[in-house]
Scaffold this motif. Structure first.
Motif, PDB file in Angstrom:
ATOM      1  N   ASP A   1       0.867  -1.256  -0.117  1.00  0.00           N
ATOM      2  CA  ASP A   1       0.057   0.100  -0.021  1.00  0.00           C
ATOM      3  C   ASP A   1       0.910   1.358   0.162  1.00  0.00           C
ATOM      4  O   ASP A   1       0.640   2.179  -0.648  1.00  0.00           O
ATOM      5  N   LEU A   2       1.992   1.291   0.689  1.00  0.00           N
ATOM      6  CA  LEU A   2       2.893   2.589   0.898  1.00  0.00           C
ATOM      7  C   LEU A   2       3.507   2.649  -0.471  1.00  0.00           C
ATOM      8  O   LEU A   2       3.863   3.670  -1.117  1.00  0.00           O
ATOM      9  N   LEU A   3       3.901   1.388  -1.351  1.00  0.00           N
ATOM     10  CA  LEU A   3       4.698   1.450  -2.594  1.00  0.00           C
ATOM     11  C   LEU A   3       3.751   2.251  -3.604  1.00  0.00           C
ATOM     12  O   LEU A   3       3.897   3.091  -4.294  1.00  0.00           O
ATOM     13  N   VAL A   4       2.322   1.866  -3.517  1.00  0.00           N
ATOM     14  CA  VAL A   4       1.290   2.162  -4.576  1.00  0.00           C
ATOM     15  C   VAL A   4       1.130   3.753  -4.169  1.00  0.00           C
ATOM     16  O   VAL A   4       0.950   4.436  -5.069  1.00  0.00           O
ATOM     17  N   ASP A   5       0.699   4.219  -3.042  1.00  0.00           N
ATOM     18  CA  ASP A   5       0.618   5.380  -2.692  1.00  0.00           C
ATOM     19  C   ASP A   5       1.726   6.341  -3.176  1.00  0.00           C
ATOM     20  O   ASP A   5       1.618   7.442  -3.370  1.00  0.00           O
ATOM     21  N   ALA A   6       2.982   5.840  -3.060  1.00  0.00           N
ATOM     22  CA  ALA A   6       4.162   6.668  -3.630  1.00  0.00           C
ATOM     23  C   ALA A   6       4.341   6.667  -5.052  1.00  0.00           C
ATOM     24  O   ALA A   6       5.090   7.554  -5.555  1.00  0.00           O
ATOM     25  N   GLY A   7       3.517   5.768  -5.821  1.00  0.00           N
ATOM     26  CA  GLY A   7       3.428   5.977  -7.335  1.00  0.00           C
ATOM     27  C   GLY A   7       4.230   5.010  -7.914  1.00  0.00           C
ATOM     28  O   GLY A   7       4.380   4.972  -9.248  1.00  0.00           O
ATOM     29  N   ILE A   8       4.839   3.824  -6.934  1.00  0.00           N
ATOM     30  CA  ILE A   8       5.258   2.582  -7.702  1.00  0.00           C
ATOM     31  C   ILE A   8       4.337   1.897  -8.591  1.00  0.00           C
ATOM     32  O   ILE A   8       3.096   1.822  -8.287  1.00  0.00           O
TER      33      ILE A   8
END
Length: 213
Positions: free
Chosen positions: A165-172
């Motif tokens: 979720d953190l990666l997706v939120d960061a734009g990954i």
């Protein structure tokens, strides 16, 4: 490149397999290879090689074979391995260390530019490759600042979804998950789950069918 409605996932995986012997042949000065020889190197049949390549265009000369350099360059272009990719890893345990320090990945254009962990004893320490281990709480800012494209997860299973979720939120847009659990992400993010336990179980199943001597 030939356009097609749907290319089997297995065909894409085999392209990566074909690139391995092509690199060796190129280094040894071999300039032309037949589908029969390439198939022999990769453990498939020649018809499969020709069929897989046909999904992407016309390669080689009938009765002669494939130009090794040209075919390798085309496969690298198809797989997008003809460019450099920036990566981060989350979870710097034994597996995380091994992946980050693997020279083969660097040679293939996969460059780790950040490493994260939640363990306070690891944070602020440097890996042998020179990467500074940073707090996972800084992930979003670092991903955006360093233009990171791929996230690699090697955390315990109970932390994998939060990290996703953190990666997706960061734009990954691409995640390679080595944690022994399936993670979910929106369709805008491609996730590859690599579960070693599943591979072992698959192997054990087939071994159990082999007659004992």
């Amino acid at each position: 490149m030939k356009k097609t409605a749907k290319i089997p996932y297995a065909a894409i995986e085999r392209l990566a397999l074909y690139s391995r012997p092509l690199k060796v042949l190129l280094k040894t000065g071999v300039t032309v290879v037949s589908s029969e020889k390439l198939a022999e190197y990769c453990g498939v049949n020649p018809a499969q090689v020709r069929k897989d390549l046909a999904y992407f265009g016309e390669f080689g000369v009938r009765g002669v074979g494939y130009d090794v350099n040209d075919l390798l360059r085309e496969i690298q272009s198809i797989l997008a391995t003809d460019r450099e990719w920036t990566l981060c890893i989350i979870g710097v345990g034994n597996l995380g260390h091994a992946i980050v320090e693997n020279d083969n990945f660097r040679e293939m254009g996969y460059r780790f530019v950040a490493a994260f962990d939640k363990d306070q004893e690891k944070i602020s320490k440097r890996l042998p490759c020179g990467l500074l281990i940073e707090s996972v709480e800084r992930l979003r800012d670092v991903v955006r600042l360093r233009n990171i494209q791929i996230g690699v997860i090697t955390t315990p299973p109970d932390e994998a979804q939060r990290v996703t979720d953190l990666l997706v939120d960061a734009g990954i847009k691409g995640i390679l998950n080595f944690s022994p659990t399936q993670v979910k992400a929106p369709k805008s993010c491609v996730v590859e789950n690599v579960d070693f336990a599943v591979r072992f179980e698959h192997l054990a199943y087939h071994l159990s069918k082999v007659p004992l001597k």
